[in-house]
Design an enzyme around this catalytic site. Structure first.
Site, PDB file in Angstrom:
ATOM      1  N   HIS A  30     -30.410 -14.631  57.343  1.00  0.00           N
ATOM      2  CA  HIS A  30     -30.694 -14.716  58.607  1.00  0.00           C
ATOM      3  C   HIS A  30     -30.059 -13.369  59.376  1.00  0.00           C
ATOM      4  CE1 HIS A  30     -30.631 -19.373  58.738  1.00  0.00           C
ATOM      5  NE2 HIS A  30     -30.118 -19.153  57.648  1.00  0.00           N
TER       6      HIS A  30
ATOM      7  N   ASP B 231     -28.339 -17.308  51.495  1.00  0.00           N
ATOM      8  CA  ASP B 231     -27.902 -17.822  53.000  1.00  0.00           C
ATOM      9  C   ASP B 231     -27.043 -16.956  53.848  1.00  0.00           C
ATOM     10  OD1 ASP B 231     -28.046 -19.311  55.116  1.00  0.00           O
ATOM     11  OD2 ASP B 231     -27.361 -21.111  54.231  1.00  0.00           O
TER      12      ASP B 231
HETATM   13 ZN   LIG Z   1     -29.740 -24.439  55.922  1.00  0.00          ZN
HETATM   14 ZN   LIG Z   2     -29.652 -20.667  56.161  1.00  0.00          ZN
END
Ligand SMILES: [Zn+2]
Ligand SMILES: [Zn+2]
Length: 431
Positions: free
Chosen positions: A62, A305
């Site tokens: 992200h 992540d």
């Molecule tokens: Zn997620």
């Molecule tokens: Zn994620």
């Protein structure tokens, strides 16, 4: 520019190489692979004692731009990725506004071209504004550069929308990356449901919140023949279901993240918001199950992540703090621990961090045969270092691994033959 990477140990799962081998890079491609290459070159890298492998790919990050540039930008995110040894990353679409149009994809790829560090392959939204109601225009997203589709950050609750998405994405040969979470069971929880949540008096999320949706999505993938990839799988039950489905012929792919094989919900004791992410850290039995699934191939990919948040946001009451931790700069070292524990071989590490994501995303990378793009990571598996706040390249510092003693780090990284990391330092704008 001709570059010779010599005296290193080459690990290339796809071409079944795991031995000392030199590598010659020329015009952005691998020109030669062989023993003791004696070439006249412009540059030589001595990789004695190091592993040379296809560039690492993180298919789940992200980068927060546009909308939350105070947490991370495409530039700072790319720099963190380079430090971590990555040559390609896939930023998720939950920016503000949500990246659900062709122009959003073009913005990301344009920034990446302008900054000229590594590959940025954006992930387009499955539904408009991530509302889970109306599908986006997958063909347009693909034309803009989308390499996959996801509503990550949120589940796709409506099973019919999920079914239509898998069917529609099939037409454009795009995988759907799913964040499995049953909203009813999730019920506004903030950590794993169990002994620790009871002790802390925090609202728990049962691991079935993940596995119930995993079971549904496997059936929808079978029904549609669509390409489905499970993001950040964290629970034993989910992995049992996936293992059985794969053995039965389901063609789903699976990722996990280093925190799910190193930490349990005990890291949350003392209300540590730096150990708050979604899905949450689970129990020792789940950690063991994740390791088993990595060893037997049920889990295909290790992603991070990487989810940056500012210090202010994380310095809140536990239930108020946002979910997410950064991961790009610690992922390789944390995964190397599995090689030391003999859970993974070096070949399997490279497969899960480069070859498999390249194959799922169909980038044509993730290997180093002659003629392949010269995306190369060189790392020293025994280099000792400590995770320190002021040495983190990412704009945000929210990691539960702060202060950890690490072993193994990327030293040199090449993206299409351009050197972007040299002896651990980021290089920019090499022509
Ligand atoms: Zn997620
Ligand atoms: Zn994620």
């Amino acid at each position: 520019m001709k570059t010779l990477i010599k005296n290193g140990h080459l690990v290339d799962p796809k071409n079944k190489i795991d031995e000392p081998m030199d590598l010659l890079l020329e015009n952005g491609k691998v020109a030669k692979v062989g023993k003791k290459l004696a070439e006249k070159t412009d540059r030589e890298i001595d990789a004695q004692g190091k592993i040379v492998c296809p560039g690492l790919i993180d298919m789940h990050v992200h980068f927060r731009q546009p909308g939350y540039e105070y947490k991370e930008t495409i530039e700072t995110g790319m720099r963190a990725a380079v430090k971590g040894g990555f040559t390609g990353v896939c930023p998720m679409a939950n920016t503000n506004p949500v990246a659900d149009s062709r122009s959003d994809m073009e913005f990301m790829t344009g920034e990446a071209r302008r900054l000229k560090l590594i590959h940025v392959w954006p992930v387009g939204a499955v539904t408009l504004k991530h509302e889970g109601k109306e599908l986006t225009e997958f063909g347009e997203l693909k034309k803009g550069g989308a390499i996959a589709l996801s509503d990550d950050g949120r589940p796709i609750t409506d099973s019919n929308i999920m079914r239509r998405a898998l069917e529609y994405a099939k037409k454009f040969d795009l995988p759907i990356l799913v964040h499995c979470q049953d909203e009813g069971l999730f019920c506004g929880g903030c950590m794993n449901e169990g002994f620790v949540s009871t002790k802390l008096g925090l609202l728990g999320i049962p691991s079935e919140s993940e596995s119930v949706e995993v079971a549904r999505d496997i059936q929808l993938a079978d029904l549609t023949g669509g390409r489905l990839h499970f993001c950040h799988i964290s629970s034993r039950r989910s992995l049992e279901i996936i293992r059985a489905a794969k053995q039965g012929g389901s063609r789903v792919t699976v990722e996990t993240c280093p925190h799910y094989f190193h930490l349990t919900d005990e890291a949350v004791l003392h209300y540590n918001t730096y150990a708050k992410m979604n899905p949450p850290l689970r129990t020792q039995a789940d950690v063991e199950a994740v390791k088993r699934a990595l060893a037997d191939g049920t889990i295909d990919v290790i992603a991070t992540d990487h989810a940056p948040h500012s210090e202010n946001e994380k310095n809140a009451e536990f239930d108020q703090a946002p979910f997410g931790i950064i991961g790009l700069e610690t992922s390789l070292s944390l995964t190397l621990r599995l090689v030391e524990e003999k859970i993974l071989t070096m070949t399997e590490l490279v497969r899960k961090m480069s070859t498999a994501p390249a194959e799922i995303l169909k980038t044509g990378r993730g290997h180093l045969a002659e003629g392949a793009p010269a995306d190369v990571t060189v790392f020293d598996p025994s280099l000792a270092w400590t995770v320190e706040k002021d040495k983190i390249e990412s704009k945000s510092k929210n990691t539960p691994f702060m202060g950890w003693k690490m072993k193994g780090r990327a030293t040199d990284v090449f993206c299409e033959g351009r050197q972007v990391l040299k002896a651990g330092e980021i290089l920019k704008d090499e022509s």
